[in-house]
Design a protein around this motif. Structure first.
Motif, PDB file in Angstrom:
ATOM      1  N   GLU B 311      56.002  23.045  26.180  1.00  0.00           N
ATOM      2  CA  GLU B 311      56.211  24.373  26.760  1.00  0.00           C
ATOM      3  C   GLU B 311      54.919  25.184  26.747  1.00  0.00           C
ATOM      4  O   GLU B 311      54.590  25.888  27.711  1.00  0.00           O
ATOM      5  N   ALA B 312      54.182  25.071  25.655  1.00  0.00           N
ATOM      6  CA  ALA B 312      52.920  25.814  25.545  1.00  0.00           C
ATOM      7  C   ALA B 312      51.968  25.416  26.675  1.00  0.00           C
ATOM      8  O   ALA B 312      51.354  26.277  27.317  1.00  0.00           O
ATOM      9  N   VAL B 313      51.860  24.110  26.939  1.00  0.00           N
ATOM     10  CA  VAL B 313      50.968  23.631  27.999  1.00  0.00           C
ATOM     11  C   VAL B 313      51.411  24.196  29.350  1.00  0.00           C
ATOM     12  O   VAL B 313      50.593  24.649  30.152  1.00  0.00           O
ATOM     13  N   SER B 314      52.708  24.202  29.592  1.00  0.00           N
ATOM     14  CA  SER B 314      53.224  24.752  30.854  1.00  0.00           C
ATOM     15  C   SER B 314      52.872  26.226  30.995  1.00  0.00           C
ATOM     16  O   SER B 314      52.485  26.695  32.074  1.00  0.00           O
ATOM     17  N   ARG B 315      53.010  26.972  29.904  1.00  0.00           N
ATOM     18  CA  ARG B 315      52.699  28.411  29.952  1.00  0.00           C
ATOM     19  C   ARG B 315      51.212  28.630  30.197  1.00  0.00           C
ATOM     20  O   ARG B 315      50.817  29.475  30.996  1.00  0.00           O
ATOM     21  N   ILE B 316      50.377  27.849  29.524  1.00  0.00           N
ATOM     22  CA  ILE B 316      48.923  27.995  29.691  1.00  0.00           C
ATOM     23  C   ILE B 316      48.525  27.711  31.133  1.00  0.00           C
ATOM     24  O   ILE B 316      47.714  28.422  31.732  1.00  0.00           O
ATOM     25  N   GLN B 317      49.143  26.665  31.723  1.00  0.00           N
ATOM     26  CA  GLN B 317      48.825  26.306  33.108  1.00  0.00           C
ATOM     27  C   GLN B 317      49.343  27.359  34.071  1.00  0.00           C
ATOM     28  O   GLN B 317      48.635  27.797  34.977  1.00  0.00           O
ATOM     29  N   LYS B 318      50.586  27.794  33.850  1.00  0.00           N
ATOM     30  CA  LYS B 318      51.184  28.743  34.783  1.00  0.00           C
ATOM     31  C   LYS B 318      50.410  30.052  34.826  1.00  0.00           C
ATOM     32  O   LYS B 318      50.163  30.608  35.904  1.00  0.00           O
ATOM     33  N   TYR B 319      50.011  30.519  33.653  1.00  0.00           N
ATOM     34  CA  TYR B 319      49.338  31.827  33.603  1.00  0.00           C
ATOM     35  C   TYR B 319      47.815  31.680  33.599  1.00  0.00           C
ATOM     36  O   TYR B 319      47.091  32.654  33.430  1.00  0.00           O
ATOM     37  N   GLU B 320      47.344  30.464  33.789  1.00  0.00           N
ATOM     38  CA  GLU B 320      45.904  30.190  33.915  1.00  0.00           C
ATOM     39  C   GLU B 320      45.087  30.861  32.821  1.00  0.00           C
ATOM     40  O   GLU B 320      44.138  31.603  33.090  1.00  0.00           O
ATOM     41  N   VAL B 321      45.471  30.575  31.577  1.00  0.00           N
ATOM     42  CA  VAL B 321      44.783  31.195  30.442  1.00  0.00           C
ATOM     43  C   VAL B 321      43.491  30.425  30.181  1.00  0.00           C
ATOM     44  O   VAL B 321      43.481  29.355  29.562  1.00  0.00           O
ATOM     45  N   GLY B 322      42.391  30.984  30.695  1.00  0.00           N
ATOM     46  CA  GLY B 322      41.105  30.312  30.793  1.00  0.00           C
ATOM     47  C   GLY B 322      40.683  29.488  29.602  1.00  0.00           C
ATOM     48  O   GLY B 322      40.427  28.287  29.735  1.00  0.00           O
ATOM     49  N   GLU B 323      40.608  30.099  28.421  1.00  0.00           N
ATOM     50  CA  GLU B 323      40.043  29.385  27.269  1.00  0.00           C
ATOM     51  C   GLU B 323      40.912  28.202  26.840  1.00  0.00           C
ATOM     52  O   GLU B 323      40.422  27.258  26.233  1.00  0.00           O
ATOM     53  N   LEU B 324      42.212  28.272  27.115  1.00  0.00           N
ATOM     54  CA  LEU B 324      43.122  27.215  26.658  1.00  0.00           C
ATOM     55  C   LEU B 324      43.373  26.155  27.730  1.00  0.00           C
ATOM     56  O   LEU B 324      43.903  25.089  27.455  1.00  0.00           O
ATOM     57  N   LEU B 325      43.003  26.483  28.960  1.00  0.00           N
ATOM     58  CA  LEU B 325      43.359  25.652  30.117  1.00  0.00           C
ATOM     59  C   LEU B 325      42.569  24.336  30.122  1.00  0.00           C
ATOM     60  O   LEU B 325      41.349  24.341  30.138  1.00  0.00           O
ATOM     61  N   GLY B 326      43.289  23.210  30.104  1.00  0.00           N
ATOM     62  CA  GLY B 326      42.617  21.916  30.108  1.00  0.00           C
ATOM     63  C   GLY B 326      43.410  20.876  30.859  1.00  0.00           C
ATOM     64  O   GLY B 326      44.467  21.169  31.428  1.00  0.00           O
ATOM     65  N   THR B 327      42.909  19.655  30.865  1.00  0.00           N
ATOM     66  CA  THR B 327      43.592  18.537  31.509  1.00  0.00           C
ATOM     67  C   THR B 327      42.937  17.259  31.029  1.00  0.00           C
ATOM     68  O   THR B 327      41.764  17.278  30.668  1.00  0.00           O
ATOM     69  N   PRO B 328      43.676  16.149  31.011  1.00  0.00           N
ATOM     70  CA  PRO B 328      43.029  14.873  30.738  1.00  0.00           C
ATOM     71  C   PRO B 328      41.975  14.596  31.807  1.00  0.00           C
ATOM     72  O   PRO B 328      42.253  14.734  32.999  1.00  0.00           O
TER      73      PRO B 328
END
Lengths: 369, 369
Positions: B311-328
């Motif tokens: 859920e945390a990853v989905s929230r970070i992606q949805k709200y484009e939280v820059g410092e936390l935003l990542g991907t493989p």
């Protein structure tokens, strides 16, 4: 295997062989590559002079090189005793406990450990250079950053090319700006101090970063197919260190260590700070496990860690304490499965390279003659 | 770029492109490679059916493949709720604190997070297979170990080749013994779950371990020169995943993430357990730093970590939280510096390959026509 750089150096194959053993360096040069003697263990310049004389005599007039360790940052006015005093008692106790637990005997009274911090100090490297420039070296490599400007000038005045190792494109750019002639792009797979970028990614990044300077591919190269891969990535030669450790001409500390290397697979190395305080790839042993264990005190920064463990390493090597016995070596150790002559290794590299070229031409739909 | 395997699959270039986006997979196949759609995010088989229809329509009759995640070890009779119950409260609190500190908003009432543990369970993968075999797939890849024997049989009955990813020669041998047709040797440089052996060392080890089975080189490949290197190492093709993430056809979670990928260098990834509980290479972010920090609670084993952070990853992606935003993503991210069409990427790969072959022939002293 001929490139602009190999032609400039007058060697038959663009194969650069780093080794701490003069007989191995000479054999690499005789076989058509460029043997490069590692100087870090020579704390006495006379000893280096003697071994360079030996190398020179064995090389049959073929070109060879020298690799020194000249720190980029000067440590002025600091003695070995000053550094000793910075080592916490808890770390000394940890080393003692480890050696005791594994039953490692003491060195005899007055017997010195072979490897000391002094080998990493600029003064020692400068004494080595005085010796080196009295010999017909063709390449001077520095394993720790760019050499100082006056050293580069002096090398060029002697007609000697200067090389420096880089683990990132940024390091490589700094070397190029300092005026060096050749960058050794050393990937994560390599033995010794390495960065985290794999050779497949690092080599072309460095090639692009410093063009038109020639780049050597280092890390993970132990076959002609791997040499072809390194050259495909834009390198003008390949730089191999680990592969020579188990050659017949090598003079490793012990038979036990040679057997460990021959038995090890590519997954049996670890990038650990246990040896010098900076991440260096080496055989994974009970020694590296103890230092990397979160329950332990952790490693000290360079140069403290190296000084702390120098005597212990000498004792482990001298008494061949199996579980603790290790050496810097790359992931290519998995390919080192038999003792062969240097000539046989070079023949294998050039034959494998030719096979790879034939295969790649077939894949490209070309017939090559 | 033609090998026995590419001829068997009826593709022009031995370029295999893994991607979670149907439009990208279709474009890779249209450009002469083999697009392979990643199925892990499809928890609903109907959604997968719809996207395979879409891919099929876009592929102009060119062959394509599917990549499923079918765990080697069966987890029988365990529900998602059972796994949820195994997550310690301290870890939940750590996630909450991280999200609060970075001001990450909540999902709306009833809005589900995109990525769940279910995507890693065999039942889900089996439902995906029912859908897949209703489509003209040519290759079925499994990212986690060898697929079960009945799945391999079913694939072969449909004329579908089965591939499996391997990070070591030992894994590759196990895949070969299980009866698969193609091994993807995925080196340390790659994005997603990787082992510690660099591509330069891994690829030839796997080629030798499973000969005469064809091997694809994966990890660190983003240019034609790197493709030539992979093929020099004995591979019958190259497997690329990261490079397509910033293509025009890709549908990444956000523009912000695309910008982060385009700006990142090869040193900006980390192999971390923060995403799934197993080491996976991804962009280094404040998220991976927090989990890899010794001051934190550390990560949980797979599949707990994935469920904990979904859920945390989905929230970070949805709200484009820059410092936390990542991907493989792999170390090749340093080469991803502009948005290009898939066709432009493939053209660049084949042109670079031809350049590398010309250069290697010159080094070998051959003239190739």
């Amino acid at each position: 295997m001929e490139t602009e750089l190999s032609r400039e150096l007058g060697i038959e194959h663009a194969i650069f062989g780093f080794t701490p053993f003069p007989a191995v360096a000479a054999a690499i040069s005789r076989a058509g590559g460029l043997g490069v003697l590692g100087a870090v263990r020579y704390t006495d310049p006379q000893e280096l002079a003697r071994d360079l004389d030996l190398l020179d005599g064995l090389a049959d007039g073929k070109p060879y090189g020298l690799d020194v360790v000249m720190p980029a940052k000067k440590v002025e006015g600091v003695t070995e005793a000053d550094v000793e005093a910075m080592i916490p008692d808890g770390h000394r106790a940890f080393v003692q406990e480890l050696l005791t637990r594994h039953g490692v005997p003491e060195l005899a009274e007055g017997e010195a450990s072979g490897w000391r911090i002094t080998g990493w100090m600029e003064e020692v490297a400068r004494n080595q250079l005085d010796v080196a420039f009295d010999h017909p070296i063709k390449l001077l490599a520095n394993a720790l950053g760019s050499p100082p400007a006056d050293v580069i000038e002096r090398a060029h005045a002697h007609g000697v090319l200067v090389a420096a190792l880089a683990g990132s494109a940024e390091h490589a750019r700094r070397h190029a700006a300092a005026g060096i002639d050749v960058v050794v792009a050393q990937g994560y797979e390599a033995g010794g101090h390495t960065g985290e970028i794999g050779s497949m990614v690092l080599v072309p990044e460095v090639v692009e970063a410093v063009a038109p300077l020639p780049v050597l591919a280092a890390g993970g190269i132990g076959s002609g197919e791997q040499a072809a891969a390194g050259l495909s990535l834009g390198a003008q030669g390949v730089w191999l260190g680990s592969l020579w450790l188990t050659t017949e001409e090598a003079d490793l500390h012990s038979e036990a260590l040679t057997r460990k290397l021959l038995a090890a697979g590519s997954g049996d190395t670890v990038r650990s700070r246990a040896l010098t305080g900076k991440p260096a790839r080496q055989l994974r042993t009970a020694w590296t496990d103890a230092w990397d264990d979160q329950a332990g005190p952790g490693t000290l920064p360079m140069p403290l860690q190296g000084l702390l463990v120098a005597e212990a390493v000498s004792r482990i090597q001298k008494y061949e304490v199996g579980e603790l016995l290790g050496t810097p070596v790359g992931q290519i150790v998995g390919r080192m499965t038999s003792e062969r002559s240097v000539q046989a290794v070079v023949d294998d590299l050039t034959r494998g390279f030719e096979r790879a070229v034939t295969r790649i031409n077939r894949i490209a739909g070309r017939s090559a003659t």
